[in-house]
Scaffold this motif. Sequence first.
Motif, PDB file in Angstrom:
ATOM      1  N   LEU A  93      31.341  -5.285  65.111  1.00 27.39           N
ATOM      2  CA  LEU A  93      31.932  -6.102  64.676  1.00 27.39           C
ATOM      3  C   LEU A  93      32.055  -7.684  65.266  1.00 27.39           C
ATOM      4  N   GLY A  94      31.051  -7.412  64.920  1.00 30.70           N
ATOM      5  CA  GLY A  94      30.898  -9.287  65.375  1.00 30.70           C
ATOM      6  C   GLY A  94      30.751  -9.192  66.867  1.00 30.70           C
ATOM      7  N   HIS A  95      31.162  -8.207  67.278  1.00 31.61           N
ATOM      8  CA  HIS A  95      31.881  -8.802  69.475  1.00 31.61           C
ATOM      9  C   HIS A  95      31.972  -7.422  69.578  1.00 31.61           C
ATOM     10  N   SER A  96      30.848  -6.557  70.497  1.00 31.31           N
ATOM     11  CA  SER A  96      30.473  -5.115  71.496  1.00 31.31           C
ATOM     12  C   SER A  96      31.844  -4.916  72.039  1.00 31.31           C
ATOM     13  N   THR A  97      32.413  -4.124  72.681  1.00 34.63           N
ATOM     14  CA  THR A  97      33.282  -3.896  73.184  1.00 34.63           C
ATOM     15  C   THR A  97      33.043  -3.380  74.820  1.00 34.63           C
ATOM     16  N   ALA A  98      33.369  -2.541  75.545  1.00 37.29           N
ATOM     17  CA  ALA A  98      33.610  -1.833  76.747  1.00 37.29           C
ATOM     18  C   ALA A  98      34.275  -0.633  76.839  1.00 37.29           C
ATOM     19  N   LYS A  99      33.935   0.153  77.099  1.00 35.87           N
ATOM     20  CA  LYS A  99      34.548   1.542  78.181  1.00 35.87           C
ATOM     21  C   LYS A  99      35.586   1.408  79.005  1.00 35.87           C
ATOM     22  N   PRO A 100      36.626   2.069  78.570  1.00 34.86           N
ATOM     23  CA  PRO A 100      38.157   1.426  79.817  1.00 34.86           C
ATOM     24  C   PRO A 100      37.622   1.920  81.127  1.00 34.86           C
ATOM     25  N   VAL A 101      37.996   1.260  82.153  1.00 40.31           N
ATOM     26  CA  VAL A 101      37.215   1.185  83.438  1.00 40.31           C
ATOM     27  C   VAL A 101      36.762   2.727  83.723  1.00 40.31           C
ATOM     28  N   ASN A 102      37.770   3.793  83.745  1.00 40.15           N
ATOM     29  CA  ASN A 102      37.933   4.830  84.679  1.00 40.15           C
ATOM     30  C   ASN A 102      37.531   6.001  83.326  1.00 40.15           C
ATOM     31  N   TRP A 103      37.257   5.628  82.265  1.00 39.63           N
ATOM     32  CA  TRP A 103      36.276   6.356  81.365  1.00 39.63           C
ATOM     33  C   TRP A 103      34.930   6.756  81.941  1.00 39.63           C
ATOM     34  N   ARG A 104      34.158   7.937  81.189  1.00 38.80           N
ATOM     35  CA  ARG A 104      32.833   7.572  81.702  1.00 38.80           C
ATOM     36  C   ARG A 104      32.075   7.561  80.312  1.00 38.80           C
ATOM     37  N   LYS A 105      32.842   7.797  79.477  1.00 41.17           N
ATOM     38  CA  LYS A 105      32.050   7.333  78.377  1.00 41.17           C
ATOM     39  C   LYS A 105      32.738   6.583  77.234  1.00 41.17           C
ATOM     40  N   ALA A 106      32.085   6.331  76.272  1.00 37.11           N
ATOM     41  CA  ALA A 106      33.166   5.518  74.819  1.00 37.11           C
ATOM     42  C   ALA A 106      34.024   5.919  73.779  1.00 37.11           C
ATOM     43  N   VAL A 107      35.267   5.206  73.956  1.00 39.78           N
ATOM     44  CA  VAL A 107      36.074   6.332  72.703  1.00 39.78           C
ATOM     45  C   VAL A 107      35.676   7.099  71.187  1.00 39.78           C
ATOM     46  N   TYR A 108      34.510   6.328  71.865  1.00 39.93           N
ATOM     47  CA  TYR A 108      33.437   6.988  70.114  1.00 39.93           C
ATOM     48  C   TYR A 108      32.419   8.079  70.642  1.00 39.93           C
ATOM     49  N   GLU A 109      33.569   8.599  72.004  1.00 43.12           N
ATOM     50  CA  GLU A 109      32.574   9.264  71.983  1.00 43.12           C
ATOM     51  C   GLU A 109      32.731  10.790  72.510  1.00 43.12           C
ATOM     52  N   LEU A 110      34.233  10.094  72.270  1.00 41.70           N
ATOM     53  CA  LEU A 110      35.572  11.148  72.445  1.00 41.70           C
ATOM     54  C   LEU A 110      35.432  12.685  71.956  1.00 41.70           C
ATOM     55  N   ASP A 111      34.918  12.449  70.354  1.00 38.17           N
ATOM     56  CA  ASP A 111      34.776  14.132  70.113  1.00 38.17           C
ATOM     57  C   ASP A 111      33.739  13.707  69.005  1.00 38.17           C
ATOM     58  N   PRO A 112      32.747  12.967  69.297  1.00 36.75           N
ATOM     59  CA  PRO A 112      31.414  13.025  68.262  1.00 36.75           C
ATOM     60  C   PRO A 112      30.945  14.426  67.500  1.00 36.75           C
ATOM     61  N   SER A 113      31.562  15.317  67.824  1.00 36.48           N
ATOM     62  CA  SER A 113      31.121  16.769  66.298  1.00 36.48           C
ATOM     63  C   SER A 113      32.031  16.494  65.367  1.00 36.48           C
ATOM     64  N   ASP A 114      33.754  15.907  66.212  1.00 35.36           N
ATOM     65  CA  ASP A 114      34.139  15.666  64.470  1.00 35.36           C
ATOM     66  C   ASP A 114      35.050  14.304  64.936  1.00 35.36           C
ATOM     67  N   PRO A 115      34.388  13.908  63.331  1.00 37.63           N
ATOM     68  CA  PRO A 115      34.273  12.527  62.953  1.00 37.63           C
ATOM     69  C   PRO A 115      35.848  12.195  62.548  1.00 37.63           C
ATOM     70  N   GLU A 116      37.049  13.513  62.336  1.00 38.36           N
ATOM     71  CA  GLU A 116      38.671  12.960  62.255  1.00 38.36           C
ATOM     72  C   GLU A 116      39.401  13.627  63.262  1.00 38.36           C
ATOM     73  N   ASN A 117      38.308  13.342  64.434  1.00 39.82           N
ATOM     74  CA  ASN A 117      39.278  14.383  66.299  1.00 39.82           C
ATOM     75  C   ASN A 117      38.598  13.387  66.965  1.00 39.82           C
ATOM     76  N   ASN A 118      38.182  11.920  66.231  1.00 42.82           N
ATOM     77  CA  ASN A 118      37.028  10.536  67.448  1.00 42.82           C
ATOM     78  C   ASN A 118      37.580   9.557  66.869  1.00 42.82           C
ATOM     79  N   GLY A 119      36.837   8.609  68.546  1.00 43.69           N
ATOM     80  CA  GLY A 119      37.669   7.355  67.977  1.00 43.69           C
ATOM     81  C   GLY A 119      38.894   7.284  68.512  1.00 43.69           C
TER      82      GLY A 119
END
Length: 371
Positions: free
Chosen positions: A235-261
């Motif tokens: 979206l014109g600029h990349s984003t970073a994951k929170p400092v204490n997270w081990r994965k990005a927000v779009y990887e919280l539940d990749p198997s279910d798009p309705e429960n991700n991000g």
Amino acid sequence: MASSYNAKEEDGHHSGASSGAGAAKNRKPDNTAFKQQRLPAWQPILTAGSVLPAFFVIGLIFIPIGIGLYVTSNNIREFEIDYTGESSNSPCYSCAKNVTWNSTEPCFCTVNFTLERPFESNVFMYYGLSNFYQNHRRYVKSRDDRQLNGDPSSLRNPSKECEPYRTSGDLPIAPCGAIANSLFNDSLVLYYIDSNNSQSEVPLVKKGIAWWTDKHVKFKNPGGNSNLTAAFQDLGHSTAKPVNWRKAVYELDPSDPENNGFINEDFIVWMRTAALPTFRKLYRIIQKKPGATPTLPSGNYVLHITYNYPVLSFDGRKRMILSTISWMGGKNPFLGIAYITVGSICFFLGVVLLIIHHKYDNRNTSADIPS
């Protein structure tokens, strides 16, 4: 010495020299019912005939309601396990000592327990934290609701309320803020051990644990739910994951798009802050089995824990709670006890005042009778 009364003067009119141009302006309020405080009023006269019945009625109403609430609360089944790992004989002791916010590898431990009585109907699994102050003012404000609602401009330029978790290097953090940065990330899996000593996994439902308004109104993904990787990176600029997270927000539940991000329900539940330092949040739902089969039969169980969340640094504790609910919600005896206490006090005061009234009223009656 008597003073004369002049109605015209009370109405603000002056006669003679007082009405001259140089006379000082009268600051007396106008002679109206409102300004002179003469409006009609009603004041109850408390007598024994009105006070005593009120005490007895309140007592007779509150006590049965309190008993009903207390019995209903006690009928709720609840089981709790502390898996903090503070003591050396705890199965999670090694994890508790070694896991930090900077750990990159998860730690695993298991806790065995026994249910003496079966759990009927739906069973709710909670995780609980102690000595964690989610109600701190700066912590509560450390979020960007526009970003969480999927606004692209807030994704590129988060609110200053998120400081110091607003940016990571030159990249904006998504989701930003202290609340999101401290997301609870332990994983809990429950197994039932049958008579043959074989383990069978208890199915846990991960959707339906968040408020409907949060899931469908307050939290939205930027650009929809189809391609979250592109939405958070292109979206014109990349984003970073929170400092204490081990994965990005779009990887919280990749198997279910309705429960991700941003619409991940574990994330949504965590973002609704607790009012007290000891709290519990809904983690999973164990749905009732068809027929007369109990949802969780009595017997032996083992809880497999992926220990990611350190709590010893702030003298906190972690626990897993299994609970049923009733029409009044979860287990909470306070409301029933409060009703019983108030009703009992009112009934007791009613009896005491009735005795006092009967005793002294007879004395006054006898004193009024002529000899």
